[in-house]
Write an enzyme that holds these catalytic residues in place. Structure first.
Site, mmCIF file in Angstrom:
data_model
loop_
_atom_site.group_PDB
_atom_site.id
_atom_site.type_symbol
_atom_site.label_atom_id
_atom_site.label_comp_id
_atom_site.label_asym_id
_atom_site.label_seq_id
_atom_site.Cartn_x
_atom_site.Cartn_y
_atom_site.Cartn_z
ATOM 1 C CG ASP A 56 78.660 42.006 16.480
ATOM 2 O OD1 ASP A 56 79.896 41.599 16.936
ATOM 3 O OD2 ASP A 56 77.580 41.441 16.739
ATOM 4 C CE1 TYR A 60 73.863 36.733 15.058
ATOM 5 C CE2 TYR A 60 74.639 38.620 14.293
ATOM 6 C CZ TYR A 60 74.425 37.915 15.523
ATOM 7 O OH TYR A 60 74.990 38.276 16.707
ATOM 8 C CE LYS A 119 78.892 38.039 17.544
ATOM 9 N NZ LYS A 119 78.261 38.721 16.402
ATOM 10 C CG HIS A 171 77.772 33.017 17.825
ATOM 11 N ND1 HIS A 171 77.070 33.289 16.790
ATOM 12 C CD2 HIS A 171 77.307 33.729 18.638
ATOM 13 C CE1 HIS A 171 76.128 34.442 16.955
ATOM 14 N NE2 HIS A 171 76.192 34.378 18.092
#
Length: 309
Positions: free
Chosen positions: A43, A48, A77, A110
């Site tokens: 994921d 990130y 996302k 997201h």
């Protein structure tokens, strides 16, 4: 009930592996460890800021023959800065380049939040009014193209999901939300199930923020773990699988990565599952940074989560 629960079938017909590796603030080397240990679901997210490193790790395990691409499930996302319909395909293109992939198995919005294009960090003055229907139409085009084989959302309340369902041509396959024994979300779970949307749980072991002393220290988890000869983390993950949602634990520790996969050949008996209903509930990720009296769409946390908090 089958003990294994290794996959859940989505409304696209695809089977999503029931346990995935969360990668927020995780050392990308953990991806290599996880795939070699048996993880087949990774994921990721643009936010990130580690997708390029993860892409290098994926390229290596694929080239080395550890796993085939078709046996991996890769999620990413769309971040809040790229909600403009013109920016959505470019955002996916960047993500595919970083991950060194031709397609994603799942692409999610997201947050139901839009921020100014090019803005960095989380600042109230960058939050602007969202237009989820327009963003979703751009997501549907990615689904049509095959570059995102399933599309969905993350951090959507039941109301926001219903609003989306009212206009969607392609139904969201997944709603990824915080879900663990101290934030069980039964109403959202039931709503998703009634609409054929799979619920995927992030922070299934809690996060760096301690709630009530930390999820894994919860007396119920400790009691059940002791009775079953498992760790509290394994119990928390197995609890999620038995409720019907995929779980996304994150770890960079090889021992814990392997432990987190040991959730398939045993189950929690009904009498012990019932004990989880008595756990005090408290959400960890409240999203205060998306709430402001002046900027954006949400003046209160109640607005952001539509009372599901």
């Amino acid at each position: 009930m089958s003990n294994a629960i290794r996959f859940f079938q989505l409304n696209t017909g695809a089977k999503i592996p029931s346990i995935g590796l969360g990668t927020y603030e995780v050392d990308p080397a953990a991806v290599t460890l996880a795939v070699k240990a048996g993880f087949r679901h990774i994921d990721c997210a643009q936010f990130y800021a580690n997708q390029a490193e993860i892409g290098s790790a994926l390229k290596k395990v694929l080239e080395d023959g550890v796993v085939k691409r078709e046996d991996l499930w890769i999620t990413s996302k769309l971040w809040c800065t790229d909600h403009d319909p013109e920016d959505v395909p470019e955002a996916l293109h960047r993500t595919l380049q970083e991950l060194q992939l031709d397609y994603l198995d799942l692409y999610l919005i997201h947050f139901p939040v839009r921020t100014k294009k090019g803005s960095a960090g989380l600042h109230p003055e960058d939050i602007i009014q969202h237009d989820i229907p327009s963003t979703w139409r751009a997501m549907e085009a990615l689904y049509d193209s095959g570059k995102a084989r399933a599309i969905g959302v993350s951090n959507f309340s039941s109301k926001k999901l219903q609003d989306l369902l009212d206009i969607a041509r392609v139904l969201p396959a997944v709603n990824q939300v915080e879900c663990h024994p101290q934030w069980q979300q039964p109403k959202l779970h039931a709503f998703c199930e009634s609409k054929g949307i799979h619920l995927s749980g992030y922070s299934p072991l809690g996060s760096g923020v301690n709630v009530n002393g930390g999820i894994l220290k919860n007396p119920v988890l400790k009691e059940v773990a002791e009775k079953l000869g498992k760790t509290p983390a394994q119990v928390a993950l197995r609890w999620g699988l038995q409720l019907g949602h995929s779980v996304l634990p994150k770890s960079s520790n090889e021992v814990r990565i392997k432990e987190n996969l040991d959730v398939f050949d045993w189950s929690i008996p009904e009498d012990l599952m019932a004990k989880f209903y008595g756990i005090k509930q408290e959400k960890i990720l409240k999203g205060e940074f998306f709430v402001h009296e002046t900027y954006g769409a949400y003046k209160t946390l109640e607005d952001l989560w539509d009372g599901e908090i």
